[in-house]
Enzyme design. Structure first.
Site, PDB file in Angstrom:
ATOM      1  N   GLU A 355       0.662  -1.491  -0.010  1.00 57.07           N
ATOM      2  CA  GLU A 355      -0.010   0.381  -0.080  1.00 57.07           C
ATOM      3  C   GLU A 355       0.303   1.519  -0.006  1.00 57.07           C
ATOM      4  O   GLU A 355       0.199   1.782  -0.603  1.00 57.07           O
ATOM      5  CB  GLU A 355      -0.859   0.094   1.236  1.00 57.07           C
ATOM      6  CG  GLU A 355      -2.174   0.909   0.813  1.00 57.07           C
ATOM      7  CD  GLU A 355      -3.058   0.648   1.930  1.00 57.07           C
ATOM      8  OE1 GLU A 355      -3.831   0.130   1.875  1.00 57.07           O
ATOM      9  OE2 GLU A 355      -3.318   0.747   3.137  1.00 57.07           O
ATOM     10  N   HIS A 386       6.557 -26.865   3.740  1.00 55.44           N
ATOM     11  CA  HIS A 386       6.156 -28.189   2.875  1.00 55.44           C
ATOM     12  C   HIS A 386       4.756 -27.388   2.309  1.00 55.44           C
ATOM     13  O   HIS A 386       3.651 -28.583   2.165  1.00 55.44           O
ATOM     14  CB  HIS A 386       4.492 -28.696   4.368  1.00 55.44           C
ATOM     15  CG  HIS A 386       6.039 -28.691   4.826  1.00 55.44           C
ATOM     16  ND1 HIS A 386       6.115 -30.903   4.946  1.00 55.44           N
ATOM     17  CD2 HIS A 386       7.105 -28.669   5.542  1.00 55.44           C
ATOM     18  CE1 HIS A 386       7.995 -31.193   5.648  1.00 55.44           C
ATOM     19  NE2 HIS A 386       7.674 -30.187   6.540  1.00 55.44           N
ATOM     20  N   LYS A 514     -13.747   1.967  -3.874  1.00 47.72           N
ATOM     21  CA  LYS A 514     -14.789   2.236  -2.628  1.00 47.72           C
ATOM     22  C   LYS A 514     -16.132   2.527  -3.757  1.00 47.72           C
ATOM     23  O   LYS A 514     -16.846   2.750  -3.421  1.00 47.72           O
ATOM     24  CB  LYS A 514     -14.226   2.746  -2.264  1.00 47.72           C
ATOM     25  CG  LYS A 514     -13.181   2.393  -0.002  1.00 47.72           C
ATOM     26  CD  LYS A 514     -12.912   3.644  -0.029  1.00 47.72           C
ATOM     27  CE  LYS A 514     -11.845   3.086   0.823  1.00 47.72           C
ATOM     28  NZ  LYS A 514     -11.636   4.302   2.336  1.00 47.72           N
TER      29      LYS A 514
END
Length: 549
Positions: A355, A386, A514
């Site tokens: 960000e 793994h 938004k």
């Protein structure tokens, strides 16, 4: 801060030429030629943290040329600008002073001619008093019972930092149960509310403006749930506190503004755990441990501000990152903590880095023609071994890795920690030096395998090595060392943004989605087909409407 395109500097041109000389050099050769390589390419901070950057594809000449880049782009001036309270976040006309929040020296830090430290200290004192009441049990809920559970409602910086730190410092936690709600998906808060009792729960609503959609949606649902049992609106004040600056909205919600904890516009969200946003940390581990967290960060701040760049840990790590991102073409960095309590650390700096430096426009407003922020990801060891280490060891992509581990564990069960640390040490060795074909062949001959088996299997068992890593070894994960580690990464991010000529402290990239969501929301209120978007978005919305219950 100066606006200098790094690629136009003589240092960048020198680095490009140097890269052509370095791109095929192996770590094995670098170590073979210099028995003192570890001591030259490692440093200890405050006797708490060893940073080993010797397993990187660098030489002293590489670092010297990278330091030239830092000088030519005026990194030193940028650091001074931040610490002196200049408004280096120019797109929002704000200073950037998370360092003031942990300024344990209490020296004046000025913004617009005003020392911010008295206000910082006043909020800290208020948090101390409030937290002591909650932790001691002297604060009572509406039925006279003490608080047992705390639910932090926030998103982004109001969630990721406090959640990461409270998890990392679980060995220091008190009796209070901590819960974090961030996602606007109702499932998140619904599952948390199943675990708590309205009579003994405190909600912290963390939103600077008290208008953040996700946070306020969850806060209203929490209040509705609470009032379904408590009944009277006056009881809200005993069970809700606000981390905000909007006193009017906080009061209208039903929260006593005496229990509103302020912070300032010079505190960026992803750098806010040091502020009132860290109240959940204090409630989890106590005020004294929070002060230790601040003190560790402050110690790293002083190191960053005052140490020569050649010995400056955030600067060195930042320069090495630029070297891989812009010259080797590495697009990602993995953060791999070998400590289960640190399981949210990579996610926290995924936001912290991506960000901050995920920008394609420079400080002059022009599109860049070089790489800016990398993709950050990671999981705790040994789980990651793994899962995705296969690609790091034998894939076609270079993934520089930071390995982080404590020398002392908080849970000395049997030989668990020795096994964990044996993997920590082994992985960086394997990534650096690999396993050559002749070694694999000899292993098979020693097992008595026939030549046909060798030919069929050996190519798949070869490890090229030459995969770069940093190793960060802490004495122990304590509030102090964690604070220093977080600040190390924060200043690394700042350094890269300063050199790469981008604005690190805004985040306009979150806004467009938004805006479009706010436009779409009213369209979801009925069952009518819509055609106001592109055919894909129209098709998705209309299918959602036809399928929803």
């Amino acid at each position: 801060m100066k606006n200098i395109n790094p690629t136009q500097t003589s240092a960048w041109q020198a680095l490009q030429k140097h890269f052509d000389e370095m791109k095929d050099v192996s770590l094995a050769d670098l170590f073979a030629k210099d028995g003192d390589r570890f001591s030259k390419f490692s440093a200890t901070f405050d006797d708490q943290m060893l940073v080993d950057f010797s397993k990187n594809r660098i030489t002293e000449e590489t670092l010297a040329k990278l330091q030239d880049l830092a000088k030519e782009t005026d990194l030193a001036g940028a650091i001074k600008s931040m610490f002196s309270g200049e408004k280096i976040n120019r797109t929002e006309d704000r200073a950037v002073l998370h360092v003031a929040l942990r300024n344990r020296s209490n020296t004046p830090i000025m913004v617009d001619g005003k020392d911010v430290m008295p206000e910082v200290n006043a909020v800290l004192e208020k948090m101390k008093t409030f937290s002591e009441e909650i932790i001691s049990g002297s604060w009572k809920g509406y039925t006279g019972k003490a608080i047992t559970d705390v639910v932090n409602i926030g998103i982004g910086g109001s969630d990721l930092g406090p959640f990461m730190v409270t998890e990392a410092l679980r060995p220091y936690k008190n009796h209070l149960n901590m819960h974090f709600v961030s996602n606007v998906d109702g499932t998140h808060i619904a599952e948390v509310l199943k675990k708590v009792n309205p009579e003994t729960t405190l909600f912290l609503v963390a939103s600077k403006t008290f208008t953040t959609q996700e946070t306020m949606t969850n806060a209203h649902s929490a209040r509705d749930w609470f009032l379904a049992t408590a009944g009277d609106n006056k009881h809200v004040a005993k069970h809700f506190a606000a981390l905000s600056t909007n006193g009017k909205a906080v009061g209208e919600f039903g929260i006593d503004t005496a229990n509103m904890f302020e912070f300032w516009d010079w505190v960026g969200g992803r750098y806010s755990l040091w502020s009132a946003i860290g109240l959940s940390i204090i409630l989890s581990v106590g005020y004294d441990n929070f002060v230790e967290l601040l003190s560790g960060a402050h110690a790293m701040d002083k190191h960053f501000a005052n140490t020569a760049p050649e010995k400056n840990l955030p600067v060195l790590l930042a320069l090495i990152g630029i070297w891989y991102n812009n010259f080797f073409g590495a697009e990602t960095e993995a953060i791999l903590p070998y400590d289960q309590y640190m399981h949210r650390f990579a996610a926290y700096f995924q936001q912290g880095n991506m960000e901050s430096n995920g920008k394609y426009v420079d400080r002059n407003g022009n599109a860049v023609d070089y790489q800016t922020g990398p993709i950050i990801w990671g999981e705790p060891g040994t789980n990651g071994q793994h899962a995705f280490y296969q690609l790091i060891h034998q894939g076609t992509k270079m993934v520089p890795c930071d390995f982080i581990a404590p020398a002392t564990t908080h849970n000395a069960l049997s030989d668990h920690h020795q096994k964990l640390l044996s993997n920590f040490f082994a992985q960086t060795e394997a990534l650096a030096f690999g396993k050559a074909r002749d070694v694999v062949e000899q292993e098979y001959r020693d097992l008595g395998k026939d030549p046909a088996t060798l030919e069929n299997v050996v190519p798949f068992k070869v490890f090229e090595g030459n995969r770069p890593t940093n190793s960060i070894l802490l004495r122990e994960i304590t509030p102090f060392s964690l604070g220093a580690l977080i600040a190390l990464y924060e200043h690394k991010i700042f350094t890269q943004g300063a050199i790469l000529n981008i604005f690190t402290f805004d985040q306009w990239g979150v806004e467009l989605g938004k805006q479009l969501a706010n436009r779409i929301l009213p369209e979801l209120g009925d069952d009518k087909d819509i055609n106001s978007h592109d055919s894909s978005t129209n098709g998705l919305i209309n299918r959602y409407k036809s399928w929803r219950a």
